[in-house]
Design a protein around this motif. Structure first.
Motif, mmCIF file in Angstrom:
data_model
loop_
_atom_site.group_PDB
_atom_site.id
_atom_site.type_symbol
_atom_site.label_atom_id
_atom_site.label_comp_id
_atom_site.label_asym_id
_atom_site.label_seq_id
_atom_site.Cartn_x
_atom_site.Cartn_y
_atom_site.Cartn_z
ATOM 1 N N LEU A 1 0.829 -1.207 0.000
ATOM 2 C CA LEU A 1 0.000 0.000 0.000
ATOM 3 C C LEU A 1 0.865 1.259 0.000
ATOM 4 C CD1 LEU A 1 -2.853 -0.959 2.508
ATOM 5 C CD2 LEU A 1 -3.081 -0.596 0.049
ATOM 6 N N ASP A 2 2.026 1.173 0.645
ATOM 7 C CA ASP A 2 2.952 2.312 0.655
ATOM 8 C C ASP A 2 3.338 2.746 -0.758
ATOM 9 O OD1 ASP A 2 3.253 2.957 3.352
ATOM 10 O OD2 ASP A 2 4.780 1.416 3.676
ATOM 11 N N THR A 3 3.396 1.788 -1.685
ATOM 12 C CA THR A 3 3.857 2.099 -3.041
ATOM 13 C C THR A 3 2.898 3.018 -3.792
ATOM 14 O OG1 THR A 3 2.826 0.133 -4.061
ATOM 15 C CG2 THR A 3 5.064 -0.127 -3.167
ATOM 16 N N ILE A 4 1.647 3.081 -3.357
ATOM 17 C CA ILE A 4 0.693 3.969 -4.035
ATOM 18 C C ILE A 4 0.083 5.009 -3.084
ATOM 19 C CG2 ILE A 4 0.084 2.260 -5.803
ATOM 20 C CD1 ILE A 4 -2.564 1.802 -4.241
ATOM 21 N N LYS A 5 0.505 5.015 -1.831
ATOM 22 C CA LYS A 5 -0.120 5.883 -0.829
ATOM 23 C C LYS A 5 -0.219 7.349 -1.253
ATOM 24 C CE LYS A 5 -0.056 6.996 4.115
ATOM 25 N NZ LYS A 5 0.682 6.879 5.404
ATOM 26 N N PRO A 6 0.827 7.939 -1.834
ATOM 27 C CA PRO A 6 0.724 9.355 -2.218
ATOM 28 C C PRO A 6 -0.333 9.614 -3.290
ATOM 29 C CG PRO A 6 3.023 8.646 -2.143
ATOM 30 C CD PRO A 6 2.189 7.407 -2.067
ATOM 31 N N GLN A 7 -0.745 8.569 -3.998
ATOM 32 C CA GLN A 7 -1.699 8.732 -5.094
ATOM 33 C C GLN A 7 -3.118 8.280 -4.725
ATOM 34 O OE1 GLN A 7 -0.983 10.172 -8.161
ATOM 35 N NE2 GLN A 7 0.896 10.717 -7.089
ATOM 36 N N ILE A 8 -3.341 7.918 -3.459
ATOM 37 C CA ILE A 8 -4.647 7.383 -3.065
ATOM 38 C C ILE A 8 -5.643 8.499 -2.756
ATOM 39 C CG2 ILE A 8 -5.906 6.050 -1.328
ATOM 40 C CD1 ILE A 8 -3.426 4.322 -0.955
#
Length: 356
Positions: free
Chosen positions: A202-209
């Protein structure tokens, strides 16, 4: 329609005493409309009892508050499986005797006709829905997403991602996107290493969520261009695509299936009529009829052969249900047992992770 007429005749023969209109709390949107058409209108025709709908982002919260306060204004509530079992354990819901549910048209008892896990002590499942993800096809003209891993691939498929705010479902799809087969997800997630792995994904997309909380939000996020992809209830995406003509696509790989169930809160103003409503709505024909208005799967085996066309009169519904064989290649059945055992600590960790 023969089975529906039989049910209606049987209900009329019961000569239920006069009572106030029933109030059913559901989730709104296309799902609520399917309940009105498949359950409420035929029930009113059979019994003379009008049914009023009210909605909530998640009915479990309001129902618990009503019962705790001793001021219950709802007769029937539509709940997710985990909430139904939890509220039953907490004494919030009335018990329902499966033996009182109508048999299949061939006489098969309800307990044998419903799918595994569809009947609980206090609730009866009406349909199977799935959390899937969808995307706007116009955003990806050259190569389109096709796997759960693509939801997490920001390089290959750039853009914001919509996810429901909470750990449930998100941790499961994160593991599947990271290569864990559906059959092994809960085994992995039950370990410290597996939980770390899910959060790391989830960290890999967190900034884009972009987080959503109500079922109506994901299609709107796509329509407004706020996200390129989003998880969503499959029925919401179906309605946007078929009824509204939106250029969206559904990806079934990594879908997470759950039951929604009818229950009666303790202190319901019209308890007996509420039980009668549930018996009617979860009969073979009404469950099949719901698929005319939304792409959720019925929970009775005897309902499956009766699934036909969408309300447009041309769209075959069987291939568009979560339970269609073509959509089940990498499907996960949500585990109530897992979340009962781990929900508190995982939710605490998720809240902390969210705030970082």
């Amino acid at each position: 329609m023969k089975q529906l007429m039989v049910q209606a005749t049987a209900l009329c023969a019961l000569a239920l005493p006069a009572h106030a209109d029933l109030t059913v709390m559901s989730w709104g949107g296309a799902y609520e409309r399917s309940q009105v058409e498949a359950y409420n209108k035929p029930f009113t025709a059979a019994t003379g009892t009008a049914v009023t709908m009210t909605s909530a982002d998640n009915p479990a919260g309001p129902i618990k508050s009503m019962v705790d306060a001793g001021n219950v204004t709802v007769d029937v509530v539509d709940l997710e499986f985990t909430d139904a079992v939890r509220l039953c354990d907490e004494g919030v819901l009335e018990e329902i005797d499966a033996a009182t549910l109508p048999p299949a048209p061939d006489g098969t008892p309800a307990a044998e006709d419903f799918l595994p896990g569809a009947l609980t002590d206090c609730a009866v499942a009406s349909m199977i829905f799935a959390t899937v993800y969808g995307f706007d096809a116009t955003k990806f003209p050259d190569r389109q997403p096709s796997t759960i891993a693509d939801l997490f691939d920001l390089e290959g498929f750039p853009g914001k991602r919509g996810l429901r705010k909470g750990p449930k479902i998100n941790l499961e799809i994160a593991l599947m996107a990271d290569g864990v087969p559906a059959a092994e997800v809960y085994k992995v997630l039950a370990t410290d290493e597996g939980l770390d792995r899910a959060f790391a994904k989830l960290d890999t997309i967190k900034p884009q969520i972009v987080w959503w909380e109500a079922g109506a939000q994901p299609p709107q996020l796509l329509a407004d261009g706020e996200v390129a992809m989003t998880t969503a209830y499959n029925g919401r995406l179906f309605s946007a695509i078929v009824s509204e003509g939106k250029p969206f696509r559904i990806v079934w790989d990594g879908q997470v299936q759950e039951y929604d169930l009818f229950a009666v809160p303790k202190g319901a103003p019209n308890r007996d009529a509420a039980m009668e409503y549930i018996r009617f709505a979860t009969g073979t024909e009404p469950l099949a009829a719901q698929t005319k208005w939304i792409a959720y799967g019925p929970t009775r085996k005897s309902s499956i052969p009766l699934v036909g066309l969408y309300e447009d009169g041309k769209t075959e519904m069987k291939p568009l249900l979560p339970t269609s064989q073509d959509n089940m290649t990498n499907a996960l059945q949500s585990s109530h047992d897992f979340w009962v055992d781990h929900e508190t600590e995982i939710t605490e960790r998720f809240t902390t992770w969210l705030s970082r």
